[in-house]
Design a protein around this motif. Sequence first.
Motif, PDB file in Angstrom:
ATOM      1  N   LEU A 472      24.156 -21.526 -12.544  1.00 33.75           N
ATOM      2  CA  LEU A 472      23.534 -21.092 -13.799  1.00 33.75           C
ATOM      3  C   LEU A 472      24.298 -19.927 -14.408  1.00 33.75           C
ATOM      4  CD1 LEU A 472      21.248 -20.810 -15.925  1.00 33.75           C
ATOM      5  CD2 LEU A 472      20.053 -19.356 -14.257  1.00 33.75           C
ATOM      6  N   THR A 473      24.639 -18.928 -13.602  1.00 33.43           N
ATOM      7  CA  THR A 473      25.335 -17.756 -14.161  1.00 33.43           C
ATOM      8  C   THR A 473      26.701 -18.134 -14.713  1.00 33.43           C
ATOM      9  OG1 THR A 473      26.301 -17.077 -12.030  1.00 33.43           O
ATOM     10  CG2 THR A 473      24.127 -16.211 -12.575  1.00 33.43           C
ATOM     11  N   TYR A 474      27.400 -19.063 -14.054  1.00 36.41           N
ATOM     12  CA  TYR A 474      28.691 -19.516 -14.590  1.00 36.41           C
ATOM     13  C   TYR A 474      28.489 -20.249 -15.917  1.00 36.41           C
ATOM     14  CZ  TYR A 474      30.357 -18.579  -9.823  1.00 36.41           C
ATOM     15  OH  TYR A 474      30.658 -17.988  -8.620  1.00 36.41           O
ATOM     16  N   ALA A 475      27.397 -21.018 -16.004  1.00 35.88           N
ATOM     17  CA  ALA A 475      27.102 -21.709 -17.257  1.00 35.88           C
ATOM     18  C   ALA A 475      26.791 -20.712 -18.372  1.00 35.88           C
ATOM     19  CB  ALA A 475      25.922 -22.672 -17.061  1.00 35.88           C
ATOM     20  N   LEU A 476      26.080 -19.641 -18.040  1.00 36.69           N
ATOM     21  CA  LEU A 476      25.787 -18.608 -19.039  1.00 36.69           C
ATOM     22  C   LEU A 476      27.063 -17.911 -19.489  1.00 36.69           C
ATOM     23  CD1 LEU A 476      22.571 -16.979 -17.503  1.00 36.69           C
ATOM     24  CD2 LEU A 476      22.725 -18.737 -19.283  1.00 36.69           C
ATOM     25  N   LEU A 477      27.965 -17.655 -18.551  1.00 35.83           N
ATOM     26  CA  LEU A 477      29.244 -17.021 -18.880  1.00 35.83           C
ATOM     27  C   LEU A 477      30.080 -17.950 -19.761  1.00 35.83           C
ATOM     28  CD1 LEU A 477      30.722 -14.360 -18.199  1.00 35.83           C
ATOM     29  CD2 LEU A 477      31.785 -15.557 -16.275  1.00 35.83           C
ATOM     30  N   ILE A 555      19.364 -13.843 -21.522  1.00 34.17           N
ATOM     31  CA  ILE A 555      19.478 -15.298 -21.530  1.00 34.17           C
ATOM     32  C   ILE A 555      19.722 -15.731 -22.977  1.00 34.17           C
ATOM     33  CG2 ILE A 555      17.038 -15.826 -21.943  1.00 34.17           C
ATOM     34  CD1 ILE A 555      19.058 -17.563 -19.220  1.00 34.17           C
ATOM     35  N   PRO A 556      20.501 -16.785 -23.206  1.00 30.10           N
ATOM     36  CA  PRO A 556      20.654 -17.256 -24.590  1.00 30.10           C
ATOM     37  C   PRO A 556      19.322 -17.696 -25.186  1.00 30.10           C
ATOM     38  CG  PRO A 556      22.318 -18.239 -23.156  1.00 30.10           C
ATOM     39  CD  PRO A 556      21.326 -17.556 -22.257  1.00 30.10           C
ATOM     40  N   ILE A 557      19.291 -17.799 -26.486  1.00 34.15           N
ATOM     41  CA  ILE A 557      18.116 -18.308 -27.195  1.00 34.15           C
ATOM     42  C   ILE A 557      18.444 -19.724 -27.669  1.00 34.15           C
ATOM     43  CG2 ILE A 557      16.551 -18.006 -29.146  1.00 34.15           C
ATOM     44  CD1 ILE A 557      17.426 -15.057 -29.233  1.00 34.15           C
ATOM     45  N   SER A 558      17.641 -20.676 -27.246  1.00 31.86           N
ATOM     46  CA  SER A 558      17.782 -22.017 -27.817  1.00 31.86           C
ATOM     47  C   SER A 558      16.472 -22.371 -28.504  1.00 31.86           C
ATOM     48  CB  SER A 558      18.126 -23.049 -26.742  1.00 31.86           C
ATOM     49  OG  SER A 558      17.028 -23.313 -25.900  1.00 31.86           O
ATOM     50  N   ILE A 559      16.580 -22.969 -29.671  1.00 34.64           N
ATOM     51  CA  ILE A 559      15.378 -23.369 -30.409  1.00 34.64           C
ATOM     52  C   ILE A 559      15.521 -24.821 -30.850  1.00 34.64           C
ATOM     53  CG2 ILE A 559      14.755 -21.072 -31.236  1.00 34.64           C
ATOM     54  CD1 ILE A 559      16.046 -21.819 -33.917  1.00 34.64           C
ATOM     55  N   GLU A 560      14.392 -25.503 -30.870  1.00 31.92           N
ATOM     56  CA  GLU A 560      14.325 -26.868 -31.387  1.00 31.92           C
ATOM     57  C   GLU A 560      13.161 -26.934 -32.368  1.00 31.92           C
ATOM     58  OE1 GLU A 560      14.251 -29.969 -28.547  1.00 31.92           O
ATOM     59  OE2 GLU A 560      15.972 -29.223 -27.428  1.00 31.92           O
ATOM     60  N   VAL A 561      13.473 -27.342 -33.576  1.00 31.56           N
ATOM     61  CA  VAL A 561      12.475 -27.392 -34.644  1.00 31.56           C
ATOM     62  C   VAL A 561      12.259 -28.846 -35.046  1.00 31.56           C
ATOM     63  CG1 VAL A 561      11.858 -26.622 -36.963  1.00 31.56           C
ATOM     64  CG2 VAL A 561      13.254 -25.148 -35.469  1.00 31.56           C
ATOM     65  N   VAL A 562      11.007 -29.273 -35.072  1.00 31.82           N
ATOM     66  CA  VAL A 562      10.654 -30.612 -35.551  1.00 31.82           C
ATOM     67  C   VAL A 562       9.902 -30.453 -36.866  1.00 31.82           C
ATOM     68  CG1 VAL A 562       9.310 -32.702 -35.084  1.00 31.82           C
ATOM     69  CG2 VAL A 562      10.549 -31.565 -33.230  1.00 31.82           C
ATOM     70  N   ILE A 574      21.803 -19.473 -29.546  1.00 35.09           N
ATOM     71  CA  ILE A 574      22.330 -18.145 -29.891  1.00 35.09           C
ATOM     72  C   ILE A 574      22.683 -17.443 -28.590  1.00 35.09           C
ATOM     73  CG2 ILE A 574      21.788 -15.927 -30.971  1.00 35.09           C
ATOM     74  CD1 ILE A 574      19.681 -17.566 -32.642  1.00 35.09           C
ATOM     75  N   ASP A 575      23.924 -16.966 -28.462  1.00 36.16           N
ATOM     76  CA  ASP A 575      24.360 -16.470 -27.153  1.00 36.16           C
ATOM     77  C   ASP A 575      23.670 -15.162 -26.785  1.00 36.16           C
ATOM     78  OD1 ASP A 575      26.104 -14.062 -27.539  1.00 36.16           O
ATOM     79  OD2 ASP A 575      27.308 -15.439 -28.728  1.00 36.16           O
ATOM     80  N   LEU A 576      23.733 -14.851 -25.512  1.00 34.49           N
ATOM     81  CA  LEU A 576      22.950 -13.742 -24.960  1.00 34.49           C
ATOM     82  C   LEU A 576      23.443 -12.360 -25.390  1.00 34.49           C
ATOM     83  CD1 LEU A 576      25.002 -12.764 -22.547  1.00 34.49           C
ATOM     84  CD2 LEU A 576      23.867 -14.550 -21.255  1.00 34.49           C
ATOM     85  N   SER A 577      24.530 -12.300 -26.156  1.00 38.58           N
ATOM     86  CA  SER A 577      25.031 -10.994 -26.606  1.00 38.58           C
ATOM     87  C   SER A 577      24.047 -10.290 -27.531  1.00 38.58           C
ATOM     88  CB  SER A 577      26.376 -11.147 -27.323  1.00 38.58           C
ATOM     89  OG  SER A 577      26.231 -11.914 -28.507  1.00 38.58           O
ATOM     90  N   VAL A 578      23.069 -11.032 -28.091  1.00 40.08           N
ATOM     91  CA  VAL A 578      22.082 -10.400 -28.979  1.00 40.08           C
ATOM     92  C   VAL A 578      21.226  -9.389 -28.225  1.00 40.08           C
ATOM     93  CG1 VAL A 578      22.017 -12.377 -30.528  1.00 40.08           C
ATOM     94  CG2 VAL A 578      20.384 -12.240 -28.647  1.00 40.08           C
ATOM     95  N   TYR A 586      14.540 -10.443 -31.704  1.00 36.38           N
ATOM     96  CA  TYR A 586      15.616 -11.006 -32.527  1.00 36.38           C
ATOM     97  C   TYR A 586      14.988 -11.969 -33.514  1.00 36.38           C
ATOM     98  CZ  TYR A 586      20.093 -13.042 -33.844  1.00 36.38           C
ATOM     99  OH  TYR A 586      21.210 -13.451 -34.551  1.00 36.38           O
ATOM    100  N   ALA A 587      15.365 -11.822 -34.791  1.00 28.00           N
ATOM    101  CA  ALA A 587      14.792 -12.635 -35.862  1.00 28.00           C
ATOM    102  C   ALA A 587      15.727 -13.796 -36.205  1.00 28.00           C
ATOM    103  CB  ALA A 587      14.547 -11.787 -37.099  1.00 28.00           C
ATOM    104  N   ILE A 588      15.167 -14.993 -36.282  1.00 27.19           N
ATOM    105  CA  ILE A 588      15.950 -16.190 -36.592  1.00 27.19           C
ATOM    106  C   ILE A 588      15.358 -16.851 -37.834  1.00 27.19           C
ATOM    107  CG2 ILE A 588      16.775 -18.416 -35.727  1.00 27.19           C
ATOM    108  CD1 ILE A 588      16.146 -17.386 -32.898  1.00 27.19           C
ATOM    109  N   PRO A 589      16.138 -16.952 -38.916  1.00 26.47           N
ATOM    110  CA  PRO A 589      15.633 -17.660 -40.099  1.00 26.47           C
ATOM    111  C   PRO A 589      15.598 -19.167 -39.836  1.00 26.47           C
ATOM    112  CG  PRO A 589      17.902 -16.941 -40.450  1.00 26.47           C
ATOM    113  CD  PRO A 589      17.476 -16.374 -39.139  1.00 26.47           C
TER     114      PRO A 589
END
Length: 712
Positions: A472-477, A555-562, A574-578, A586-589
């Motif tokens: 997991l950590t390698y995947a995050l990197l 952790i990165p932010i992943s969103i799924e909108v229906v 959105i990568d974890l650098s935020v 963190y605000a996401i439009p």
Amino acid sequence: MIRPKIISVLLTLCTISIVYSQSNLHIPREIQKAYKNQTRSVDGKPGKKYWQNSVDYKINVRVFPETRIVEGNEIVNFTNNSPDELSEMVIRLYYDVFKKGNKRDSRVNPKDIGEGVELKTIIVDGVDYDLANSDNIKRYGTNLTVRLREPLKSGQDLKLEFEWQQKVTLTLDRTGAKDDTSFFVGYWYPQVSVYDDIFGWDRLDYTLDTEFYNNLSNFDVNITVPDNFLVWATGTLENGEKVLPNNIYKKFLKAKESKEVIEVVNEKDLEGLKLKYNTWNFTAKEVTDFAFAMSDHYLWHAASVNVAGKDILINSAFPKDEVEKHKKLTSIQQKAMKHFSEDVPGIPYPYPVFSTFIGLRYSGSGMEFPMMANNGGSGVPVTVHELFHMYFPMYVRINERRFAWMDEGWADFMENLVIHKFFNEDKSNSFYSRFKLVTQGTLGTIGDLPTVTSSQYTGDSYGYQAYSLPSLTYALLYQYLGEEKFFECFNSYVKRWAKKSPTPYDFFNTFENVSGEDLSFFWKPWYFEMGYPDLGIKSFEEGKLIVEKVGYKPIPISIEVVYKNSKKSYSKIIDLSVWKNDNRTYAIPIPNHDQVESIVLNSDFPDFNETDNFFPPLKDSYEEKGVKSSIVGQYYVEDYNIELSIAKENEALVIYSNSWVWLNTILIPKDSVNFNTSDKTGVLKYLEDVSGRDEIELEYPKYNLKLKGIKK
């Protein structure tokens, strides 16, 4: 006037001091000492005074299938390249793990328990040692310590001779007897332990759990078997013409240059097979170990792969009555090696041969040795995983006894990446969801130790600490750096440490040095500290989704909108650098926000509390879809002898198993009886009142896993 040598020492100390002051990572005493001694560098490269010892083995071994006896003698030449005088030699006798009274971390066949290795002679530089003299010979656990009559000085060689006997085990965890005449033989010869710049002699016992850490060695091995047995082994077969019947030898030569799979030994060849000579000679240069396999009823398929202008021989050995199961095995190996060498990671396979022997009992299991794998089946995941091990821990000599995560974690990550990119036609599934699947159930528990924890201390959490968490950590990197920069760092790491032994700090420092980034914001929480990742939806108003960082680990932010009345959806990672600067929100439009039907947060990544990851809340979806409360309860899965539990936690339905800790996921309703798992890899169907009892069917199509549970 200050002499140049003094200036050099002062500059080194100054550099180390600067690095320490810039880093907020804990640096153990052993690593500080290595920097001071200049065997390691603070930029992640081997130090200018890096050293490692070398060993040459000349071994003659004879195997008697009817008794499973392995009888051998060897001459070992050891070169002390360390700056230290060595007053003793530590020799590994791995088979002693089966000795009465010795520690074992897993169950074994009771028939294997006995006296361990039967040592007959030990000769050191021509002097015959009395095996009963405890002043000179000490045997404890799986180690034998030989006190030298005179210290071995730096730069000197030592000649050791051993004669011994042991058995091929019936416990087929990693090696042993597949059947009465099919053996995979590993851990079978007295082996010089590693003496290195960090720990000195490696004296950790082998207890069937944590794996190995070996010297870079050269082997010349003669293997004598009955004349109707075939042998596959680490290294190159040097006397094929002398051993193999003419028709088989011709096919063997053809396979070494053929891209098409050649049936070197088919069923007809096995009928009345008789070798021309029954001692097989294999040689291998600069490898960490040697293993071999043998059978009188295995087929042999082979082909070649051209890597960096060289033809690499690929071998597959499997039972003659399992052709349909394994006929694609050679092609899978060819494809995987090609992609490893040219695409991901893009480093040419470093050896002349690779062989897979189908020897283990369980289809998804496998065990690696230099140029060889002992696998339970020919599925793509296990085949790809074991092949990658030729890079780690073989080519890059990882100390698996202490840092298994630096080996198994990489194999797990690369297996998933290569399969996702080159073996899966369906790319709709998220690459990251698999890492969520195997970590979600353990994150934040007592067993969730910091990644750098030495493998010898991880106990029951070994699988999670060695495989799931580091992958997991390698995947995050990988996600944070991006593929191009990630592989620039990774490939530099491999090239720097090829045939050498890196520590975790050599890995950390190389990635920082090559990327040009201070990654301590990532290393510290994910590798050194307790905690867990946890994001939540704080609000969704006026087109803005406010995501809150509740947990400690970024952790990165992943969103799924229906969207309403539409099959269209919107997704984003959105990568974890935020979270770098201790940001908590963190605000996401969200585009077309007035048409949003639902939002799911972090279905791609692990999240400690998933119940706050849904808009609208899950309880509303359960009510809208008519999910019945009767689904809650315990279900028995007879095929696997486990229990699955469905419970309501924080207004969400959660399915979990105390036996399979990875199986811990929220159920997202599609209708009143059908659900998706929150990581999108599984589907569940609720069958109410079937023959008087409720049932569930849980399926993970990607992993070919189906579970049928009956309510208790």
